[in-house]
Every structure is written in structure tokens, then in C-alpha cells.
Design a protein around this motif. Sequence first.
Motif, PDB file in Angstrom:
ATOM      1  N   ALA A  95      98.013  54.140  62.760  1.00 47.54           N
ATOM      2  CA  ALA A  95      96.638  54.374  63.215  1.00 47.54           C
ATOM      3  C   ALA A  95      96.668  54.994  64.616  1.00 47.54           C
ATOM      4  CB  ALA A  95      95.856  53.069  63.237  1.00 47.54           C
ATOM      5  N   THR A  96      95.713  55.856  64.880  1.00 49.19           N
ATOM      6  CA  THR A  96      95.625  56.502  66.191  1.00 49.19           C
ATOM      7  C   THR A  96      94.203  56.394  66.728  1.00 49.19           C
ATOM      8  OG1 THR A  96      95.174  58.668  65.165  1.00 49.19           O
ATOM      9  CG2 THR A  96      97.465  58.144  65.700  1.00 49.19           C
TER      10      THR A  96
ATOM     11  N   GLU B  14      94.809  54.901  75.066  1.00 53.23           N
ATOM     12  CA  GLU B  14      96.201  54.833  74.616  1.00 53.23           C
ATOM     13  C   GLU B  14      96.735  53.414  74.741  1.00 53.23           C
ATOM     14  OE1 GLU B  14      98.286  57.668  76.955  1.00 53.23           O
ATOM     15  OE2 GLU B  14      97.302  59.417  76.071  1.00 53.23           O
ATOM     16  N   ASP B  15      96.300  52.714  75.769  1.00 51.66           N
ATOM     17  CA  ASP B  15      96.715  51.316  75.943  1.00 51.66           C
ATOM     18  C   ASP B  15      96.177  50.451  74.803  1.00 51.66           C
ATOM     19  OD1 ASP B  15      97.842  49.092  77.595  1.00 51.66           O
ATOM     20  OD2 ASP B  15      95.734  48.504  77.691  1.00 51.66           O
ATOM     21  N   LEU B  16      94.943  50.698  74.397  1.00 52.30           N
ATOM     22  CA  LEU B  16      94.379  49.964  73.269  1.00 52.30           C
ATOM     23  C   LEU B  16      95.144  50.274  71.987  1.00 52.30           C
ATOM     24  CD1 LEU B  16      90.543  50.361  73.927  1.00 52.30           C
ATOM     25  CD2 LEU B  16      91.857  48.233  74.012  1.00 52.30           C
TER      26      LEU B  16
ATOM     27  N   PHE C 213     101.480  65.383  61.715  1.00 51.58           N
ATOM     28  CA  PHE C 213     101.964  64.923  63.018  1.00 51.58           C
ATOM     29  C   PHE C 213     100.941  63.974  63.650  1.00 51.58           C
ATOM     30  CE2 PHE C 213     103.253  69.351  62.241  1.00 51.58           C
ATOM     31  CZ  PHE C 213     104.633  69.196  62.151  1.00 51.58           C
ATOM     32  N   PRO C 214     100.804  62.758  63.107  1.00 45.91           N
ATOM     33  CA  PRO C 214      99.754  61.841  63.583  1.00 45.91           C
ATOM     34  C   PRO C 214      99.964  61.319  65.002  1.00 45.91           C
ATOM     35  CG  PRO C 214     101.222  60.734  62.048  1.00 45.91           C
ATOM     36  CD  PRO C 214     101.598  62.176  62.022  1.00 45.91           C
ATOM     37  N   ASN C 215     101.201  61.430  65.523  1.00 40.07           N
ATOM     38  CA  ASN C 215     101.487  60.861  66.846  1.00 40.07           C
ATOM     39  C   ASN C 215     101.273  61.844  67.992  1.00 40.07           C
ATOM     40  OD1 ASN C 215     102.252  58.349  65.761  1.00 40.07           O
ATOM     41  ND2 ASN C 215     104.308  59.114  65.309  1.00 40.07           N
ATOM     42  N   LEU C 216     100.900  63.081  67.675  1.00 35.43           N
ATOM     43  CA  LEU C 216     100.633  64.051  68.738  1.00 35.43           C
ATOM     44  C   LEU C 216      99.340  63.706  69.464  1.00 35.43           C
ATOM     45  CD1 LEU C 216     101.469  67.495  67.055  1.00 35.43           C
ATOM     46  CD2 LEU C 216     102.896  66.152  68.603  1.00 35.43           C
TER      47      LEU C 216
ATOM     48  N   GLU D 103      97.566  72.626  71.376  1.00 38.12           N
ATOM     49  CA  GLU D 103      98.551  73.651  71.688  1.00 38.12           C
ATOM     50  C   GLU D 103      99.294  74.103  70.432  1.00 38.12           C
ATOM     51  OE1 GLU D 103     100.953  71.796  74.614  1.00 38.12           O
ATOM     52  OE2 GLU D 103      99.549  72.169  76.277  1.00 38.12           O
ATOM     53  N   LYS D 104      99.605  73.151  69.554  1.00 35.13           N
ATOM     54  CA  LYS D 104     100.313  73.484  68.317  1.00 35.13           C
ATOM     55  C   LYS D 104      99.445  74.368  67.416  1.00 35.13           C
ATOM     56  CE  LYS D 104     103.194  71.361  64.759  1.00 35.13           C
ATOM     57  NZ  LYS D 104     104.445  71.923  65.322  1.00 35.13           N
TER      58      LYS D 104
END
Length: 443
Positions: free
Chosen positions: A56-57, A75-77, A409-412, A419-420
Motif C-alpha cells: 500500500a502507498t 511517508e512516515d504514516l 513501480f508502486p514504490n516510486l 520523471e519516469k
Amino acid sequence: MAFNWRKFWNNLKGLGTDDEHKSVQKTDVLAWDDIHVQNPLDVVVKKLDTLVNDEATFEIESTSNLVDPLRILCEDLESKRYEICSTMLGKGGCWVTMATNEDSEPYHRVIAPDDVSVYNLSANKVYEVAMVIDRKTIKRREYTLVRHHVLDQNGTLFVYYYSLDSSGKEVVVEEWEHFKNDNIAFHNANHIGVTYFKSPQDSNGLESFFGVPLNFACEEEEARFIEAKKMRFAEMETARMKLFADESIVLNAKDEKGQRRHDIPEDIYTIRKRAGVDGVLIDEFAPTTRYTDYRQNEIDAGHDYEDRIGLNSGFITPPEYTAGATATEIRTANAKTISMMQKVRTAMYNGIKDVLVADNIFLLLPLDLWTLKVDWYDPFENPAEQWKRLLEAKNANVAEDEDLVLFLFPNLTLKERTEKIERIRANRATDIASTIDRMFIGG
């Protein structure tokens, strides 16, 4: 002029308490944090937590650089999503609030319900709450650091720190005195500054605010499952093979007191044959176990437990055999689990968004600068089928390049993903131009 906190606390009035709020009935079930027993609730929480939060992101979408500190907190959450979810499911709820470390960097503190006291609650809205945020032992005496939030009728949020001893009396602890420099008032906050993640488990109408753990009202099913597991272990222990050796072949030794004893390994017992009785020097006892019956009894009790919680098999019982099943058949076989996952994700999304709203207040930012985007991974869907569906949607102009990149690429981060996509489009434009050039040259 400094704000007079003493006068404020002494004259605090007018905050309503929800008299109709019910305290949830206590049930005789295992506590999630009981680590001294074989805890089926802990097993269920861990597996459900993984299904809900795997890959999950959480992402802040905004064109303003002002929200960059909020991106870091988001991002901390995301990094704390497993901790938040497991506490929520295991204890019935979880509190989260922003704090700062020794370097004044913001982060989120996850607080269990046992360390929080709600003093004023009206229409399911919290107006006064106190949280234990640190503990310390000094000369064998326990001290706690408390952070107190009060939201007054004008929408002003007051945040106040103080230290207590084990009797609940306010004291001075030198190491915590600097926190009092953070006593502050936030005008027009209209938010208590702390978020409660409520477990989505059904409380049978007994708990409107605080929520209940997953095993609420499961005492009978839980007791049956635990007893069935103990019976299986006891059966295997009782049916262990045992050897009985004739005294004449057992070595003798002396103990520490000089008394003679038999020197034999574990699970070998001596036997003294009567005079005139012939037989082998070593007998064995290896009864047939009833493992299958005991195991089936345990599985049946486990199914009842899972069903009462609201889940399909596969948590404390073996999962259903799905080899060769279609995606639709798999989802049908796990309908209850998928429904519970959706409830948990809704609770997580609402909580995450509310935490960020509270962070927004502490960061003194406008609320209209950002939106929250949460992407969940579906563990019950075939990735190949999902990719095929995305490609078909892209060809039908109802999906975008970003959807495909996010899937692969879920972690980008948002910046890396942007940019990609720009590089992909640039390469695509170059390829098209080259093709056109070759067509003209060939013509």
C-alpha cells in the motif's frame, strides 16, 4: 503577553460530555498483547494486517512546495501503517498524533488506547484528551509525561504538557521540563489535534466511538479453539513412544549425595521383571495416535472462530484448496475476508486523512493545498489479469500512463513517477519521429 495556562485549566468549563456514550462490555477473550500463550487473535491480526497493507502507498498530491513537510509526514504514516493497523485491530483502536524528536524533526507517535484518557466527548467528537507519551523510572519511582489537548467552544486547540508520579500527582521532572516550552494555542483549529483509528469490527451496538478488537464476543469460539489445540498437543505427548529397559542392562551411577541411581537417558524407564518371567530386555510402548480426529476437531473450532470474527478460512485454519480456480471463484471463496479488508482499509484511509488534517494545523498550512491518494494492492486478483485489464483500458483511452507505471513501480515517489513518465513520453515521441523520417526516406 504569555498565556496563563493555570488560569485556563482552573476555569475550563462548558465542554460537554456524551452522557449517552456506553462503555463497551468486557468479554472473556484473549488480549492481543498477551504473549505468554498461543494467541489466535495475534495470528489473525498479523495475517489480516499483511493482506490489507502489503504494498500500500500513501501520497500527498499538490503543486505547492509549502506542503513538502506534509509529504514527509505522509511517508512516515506509510512506514507506520502496519503498526497502526495491528494496534487498531488488536486493541479496538489506535491513537496517532504528530510529535517532534530531539532534532525538532516531526514524526508520528502511535499510542495504544490504554495510554489515553478521553475526558470530554460529545456526538462522537473529542474535546479533551490526555495521552501518556513517555515513561521514566527515577530512583525506583515511575513517572509519566502527559500531553493534554483541549478544544474549546470557539474552535481553539490548546496543547499542554505535564508530568505525573505513580499516584497521579503532578510533579516536576527536570528531563521533561523543556516540553512546557511547547505549550501552545492554535486558533480556529476546530480539531482536537489527535486522531483515533477505530476498529471496524461490529460491536453489536455496544460501542459507538472507541471500537472493539477483532475477537470481540468470541469467547466461546476462542475457548473451544484453544482447548482443541491443547487436546491435540496432549494426545501427541501422551502417545509418545516410551522404552522400558530391564534393570540388569542399565548402567548405575552415584548422585551428588553418593546415592546409587540408574544412569539412563530421557524417555527410557526401568522395569523389574519378576523371577521366572522370561522376555526381551527392552520393551517399547508406541500406541496409535488419534491425531487426525484431534486435528479435525481443532480445524472445526478454528472455522467457527474465523466465521465469528467475519473471515474466511486460512487465518488459523488451512486455506481452501483453490488450484485451478478462476479469479472469480477465488474472490467468491474469500468474500467475507475481502469485505473485512475493505472495512479495514476504509478505517485506515479515514484515519490517515484525519491525521494529515491535524498535521496541517500544527504546520499552520491551508487545507486546500493538497489531496490524499492511497493505493491498495489486491492480493486476491491475478496480477497478469489486472495488467491485461489496464492495457485494455489504456487502449480504450480510459487509463493513463501513470496508472500503468504505478502498477509496475508502486514504490516510486510522485516526483520519480512523474520523471519516469516524462522520459517514456519523450522516448515515444522520438520513436514516432524516427518512424516518420524512415517513411519519407523510403518513399
